[in-house]
Write a protein that holds these residues in place. Structure first.
Motif, PDB file in Angstrom:
ATOM      1  N   GLY A 137       0.824  -1.218  -0.122  1.00  0.00           N
ATOM      2  CA  GLY A 137      -0.104   0.069  -0.009  1.00  0.00           C
ATOM      3  C   GLY A 137       0.589   1.113   0.131  1.00  0.00           C
ATOM      4  O   GLY A 137       0.427   2.154  -0.611  1.00  0.00           O
ATOM      5  N   ILE A 138       2.055   1.282   0.874  1.00  0.00           N
ATOM      6  CA  ILE A 138       2.964   2.452   0.819  1.00  0.00           C
ATOM      7  C   ILE A 138       3.468   2.513  -0.667  1.00  0.00           C
ATOM      8  O   ILE A 138       3.296   3.731  -0.946  1.00  0.00           O
ATOM      9  CB  ILE A 138       3.932   2.161   1.804  1.00  0.00           C
ATOM     10  N   LEU A 139       3.870   1.514  -1.316  1.00  0.00           N
ATOM     11  CA  LEU A 139       4.447   1.662  -2.622  1.00  0.00           C
ATOM     12  C   LEU A 139       3.277   2.392  -3.543  1.00  0.00           C
ATOM     13  O   LEU A 139       3.275   3.222  -4.384  1.00  0.00           O
ATOM     14  CB  LEU A 139       4.903   0.154  -3.194  1.00  0.00           C
ATOM     15  N   PHE A 140       1.873   1.823  -3.209  1.00  0.00           N
ATOM     16  CA  PHE A 140       0.873   2.200  -4.126  1.00  0.00           C
ATOM     17  C   PHE A 140       0.691   3.717  -4.147  1.00  0.00           C
ATOM     18  O   PHE A 140       0.438   4.319  -5.187  1.00  0.00           O
ATOM     19  CB  PHE A 140      -0.383   1.273  -3.699  1.00  0.00           C
ATOM     20  N   TYR A 141       0.876   4.158  -2.820  1.00  0.00           N
ATOM     21  CA  TYR A 141       0.368   5.650  -2.463  1.00  0.00           C
ATOM     22  C   TYR A 141       1.558   6.670  -3.283  1.00  0.00           C
ATOM     23  O   TYR A 141       1.297   7.348  -3.858  1.00  0.00           O
ATOM     24  CB  TYR A 141       0.439   5.921  -1.007  1.00  0.00           C
ATOM     25  N   VAL A 142       2.692   5.908  -3.108  1.00  0.00           N
ATOM     26  CA  VAL A 142       3.910   6.802  -3.817  1.00  0.00           C
ATOM     27  C   VAL A 142       3.837   6.982  -5.116  1.00  0.00           C
ATOM     28  O   VAL A 142       3.747   8.079  -5.839  1.00  0.00           O
ATOM     29  CB  VAL A 142       5.264   6.284  -3.459  1.00  0.00           C
ATOM     30  N   LEU A 143       3.599   5.870  -5.770  1.00  0.00           N
ATOM     31  CA  LEU A 143       3.378   5.788  -7.335  1.00  0.00           C
ATOM     32  C   LEU A 143       2.037   6.385  -7.810  1.00  0.00           C
ATOM     33  O   LEU A 143       2.079   6.969  -8.901  1.00  0.00           O
ATOM     34  CB  LEU A 143       3.203   4.163  -7.682  1.00  0.00           C
ATOM     35  N   LEU A 144       1.073   6.330  -6.959  1.00  0.00           N
ATOM     36  CA  LEU A 144      -0.186   6.970  -7.147  1.00  0.00           C
ATOM     37  C   LEU A 144       0.012   8.654  -7.540  1.00  0.00           C
ATOM     38  O   LEU A 144      -0.548   9.305  -8.310  1.00  0.00           O
ATOM     39  CB  LEU A 144      -1.240   6.816  -6.041  1.00  0.00           C
ATOM     40  N   PHE A 145       0.693   9.275  -6.621  1.00  0.00           N
ATOM     41  CA  PHE A 145       1.002  10.550  -6.502  1.00  0.00           C
ATOM     42  C   PHE A 145       1.870  11.095  -7.358  1.00  0.00           C
ATOM     43  O   PHE A 145       1.844  12.216  -8.015  1.00  0.00           O
ATOM     44  CB  PHE A 145       0.969  11.138  -5.231  1.00  0.00           C
ATOM     45  N   VAL A 146       3.086  10.240  -7.571  1.00  0.00           N
ATOM     46  CA  VAL A 146       4.067  10.609  -8.312  1.00  0.00           C
ATOM     47  C   VAL A 146       3.773  10.673  -9.903  1.00  0.00           C
ATOM     48  O   VAL A 146       4.121  11.435 -10.894  1.00  0.00           O
ATOM     49  CB  VAL A 146       5.305   9.687  -8.283  1.00  0.00           C
ATOM     50  N   THR A 147       2.967   9.495 -10.078  1.00  0.00           N
ATOM     51  CA  THR A 147       2.409   9.489 -11.675  1.00  0.00           C
ATOM     52  C   THR A 147       0.996  10.241 -12.164  1.00  0.00           C
ATOM     53  O   THR A 147       0.738  10.120 -13.240  1.00  0.00           O
ATOM     54  CB  THR A 147       2.153   7.822 -12.050  1.00  0.00           C
ATOM     55  N   GLY A 148       0.492  10.780 -10.936  1.00  0.00           N
ATOM     56  CA  GLY A 148      -0.558  11.541 -11.363  1.00  0.00           C
ATOM     57  C   GLY A 148      -1.882  10.875 -11.479  1.00  0.00           C
ATOM     58  O   GLY A 148      -3.159  11.379 -11.587  1.00  0.00           O
ATOM     59  N   GLN A 149      -1.929   9.239 -10.978  1.00  0.00           N
ATOM     60  CA  GLN A 149      -2.904   8.671 -11.282  1.00  0.00           C
ATOM     61  C   GLN A 149      -3.954   8.837  -9.961  1.00  0.00           C
ATOM     62  O   GLN A 149      -5.035   8.499 -10.231  1.00  0.00           O
ATOM     63  CB  GLN A 149      -2.331   7.072 -10.990  1.00  0.00           C
ATOM     64  N   TRP A 150      -3.612   9.562  -9.161  1.00  0.00           N
ATOM     65  CA  TRP A 150      -4.648   9.982  -8.050  1.00  0.00           C
ATOM     66  C   TRP A 150      -5.714  10.631  -8.580  1.00  0.00           C
ATOM     67  O   TRP A 150      -6.770  10.462  -7.911  1.00  0.00           O
ATOM     68  CB  TRP A 150      -3.713  11.062  -6.910  1.00  0.00           C
ATOM     69  N   LEU A 151      -5.504  11.502  -9.830  1.00  0.00           N
ATOM     70  CA  LEU A 151      -6.542  12.380 -10.238  1.00  0.00           C
ATOM     71  C   LEU A 151      -7.742  11.392 -10.688  1.00  0.00           C
ATOM     72  O   LEU A 151      -8.986  11.774 -10.905  1.00  0.00           O
ATOM     73  CB  LEU A 151      -6.325  12.988 -11.535  1.00  0.00           C
ATOM     74  N   ARG A 152      -7.549  10.124 -10.840  1.00  0.00           N
ATOM     75  CA  ARG A 152      -8.478   9.029 -11.469  1.00  0.00           C
ATOM     76  C   ARG A 152      -9.522   8.446 -10.162  1.00  0.00           C
ATOM     77  O   ARG A 152     -10.523   7.975 -10.365  1.00  0.00           O
ATOM     78  CB  ARG A 152      -7.989   7.823 -12.045  1.00  0.00           C
ATOM     79  N   VAL A 153      -8.767   8.641  -8.895  1.00  0.00           N
ATOM     80  CA  VAL A 153      -9.659   8.253  -7.738  1.00  0.00           C
ATOM     81  C   VAL A 153      -9.900   9.217  -6.647  1.00  0.00           C
ATOM     82  O   VAL A 153     -10.381   8.798  -5.744  1.00  0.00           O
ATOM     83  CB  VAL A 153      -8.745   7.234  -7.082  1.00  0.00           C
ATOM     84  N   VAL A 154      -9.642  10.419  -6.981  1.00  0.00           N
ATOM     85  CA  VAL A 154      -9.898  11.488  -6.052  1.00  0.00           C
ATOM     86  C   VAL A 154     -10.980  12.344  -6.603  1.00  0.00           C
ATOM     87  O   VAL A 154     -10.681  13.048  -7.752  1.00  0.00           O
ATOM     88  CB  VAL A 154      -8.513  12.233  -5.606  1.00  0.00           C
ATOM     89  N   PRO A 155     -12.105  12.731  -6.110  1.00  0.00           N
ATOM     90  CA  PRO A 155     -12.875  13.590  -6.496  1.00  0.00           C
ATOM     91  C   PRO A 155     -12.530  15.063  -6.730  1.00  0.00           C
ATOM     92  O   PRO A 155     -11.916  15.562  -5.644  1.00  0.00           O
ATOM     93  CB  PRO A 155     -14.223  13.526  -5.667  1.00  0.00           C
TER      94      PRO A 155
END
Length: 314
Positions: A137-155
């Motif tokens: 999960g920690i690795l997932f969080y890091v990659l999520l924000f580094v790659t901008g993929q967080w925009l797909r799962v954050v309103p």
């Protein structure tokens, strides 16, 4: 284990009778929901609402398209770990009189001033899979924000809420949303993933740490605001939430275009080929093999490499 002097055989028929009602009762509830949703959708005001809010919220211009390979790997590993977290957590909760315990070997890098605490073998398994799940999960969080993929799962827009209601009505009426998850998730999916990633998972971690045998004593000062009973109830509630989410998630994946969905999730590609299906089947076979192979004798042998196994007579 029974209470009140009753024999195990006396309670089994009652349990089977209760279980026999679960499936038909569930089907009746689902049928009523579908009928109600279709009835509501026929109302002029609701039809207008669905036209105004088709189920997809406004996305930021920078929202990436597609599923990268690392996210497909993360999803597969997370699915594997969470299944065993749920399994071992249930074992910890339902085993009333454990007979096998584990104590950490207090040597090497893990040597501590205070003596190690004895825990059940079921809890040892739960902590091991929890640790792997958290690392992933920690690795997932890091990659999520580094790659901008967080925009797909954050309103990012308030229209997420009416669109989520719209998507929910479409699902409930069996008129599935037709948007492509490769480009963007519908509003209900987005909210669900946001809750899983940023609310349910952190609650599971925090409550688990609060209940940890090695840490609970250090958190006694929090008893008046975050007591152990509250932590246990929240932890169990999150477990039930994850089980419900997995059941619904898998059902929708397999009934709303299985090959395309599995290609997105497991092969990181946008087509209707069979690669994602075969990867998914392979993952299921590996999970099933480990699930069956994780017998007490095997778990004891693995746990003995890092601690001392203690048997207590029942």
């Amino acid at each position: 284990m029974t209470t009140g002097g009753s024999r195990p055989g006396e309670t089994r028929p009652k349990r089977r009778l209760r279980l026999a009602w679960i499936v038909p009762a569930g089907l009746i509830v689902v049928a009523l929901i579908v009928l109600a949703a279709n009835g509501v959708r026929a109302l002029p005001a609701v039809e207008s609402f669905l036209r105004s809010y088709p189920g997809v919220s406004t996305h930021a211009a920078a929202t990436p398209v597609g599923v990268p390979a690392w996210l497909a790997w993360q999803h597969g590993l997370n699915a594997f770990f969470i299944l065993f977290v749920i399994r071992t957590g249930w074992q910890v909760r339902t085993t009333k009189r454990p007979s096998i315990f584990w104590t950490r070997t207090n040597t090497g890098l893990l040597r501590t001033k205070n003596p190690p605490i004895r825990i059940t073998l079921d809890l040892w398994q739960h902590i091991v899979f929890d640790t792997l799940w958290v690392i992933n999960g920690i690795l997932f969080y890091v990659l999520l924000f580094v790659t901008g993929q967080w925009l797909r799962v954050v309103p990012t827009n308030w229209d997420i809420f009416p669109n989520a209601i719209s998507a929910g009505l479409q699902y409930a009426s069996l008129d599935w949303p037709t948007d492509s998850g490769w480009v963007h998730y519908n509003a209900l999916q987005l909210l669900s993933y946001f809750v899983v990633v940023f609310i349910a998972a952190p609650i599971a971690l925090v409550t688990g740490l609060r209940m940890s045998p090695g840490l609970s004593a250090q958190f006694r000062r929090l008893d008046h605001v975050f007591s152990l009973p509250v932590a246990r109830k929240l932890h169990f509630a999150v477990l039930i939430f994850f089980v419900a989410f997995i059941v619904v998630h898998v059902t929708l994946v397999l009934t709303t275009g299985a090959r395309a969905n599995l290609n997105h999730m497991y092969a990181a590609r946008n087509d209707t080929g069979w690669l994602g299906v075969w990867i998914f089947v392979g993952a299921l076979l590996v999970t099933a093999a480990i699930w069956v192979g994780a017998r007490p004798a095997v778990v004891r042998a693995i746990a003995a490499r890092s601690g001392r196994i203690i048997h207590r007579k029942r």
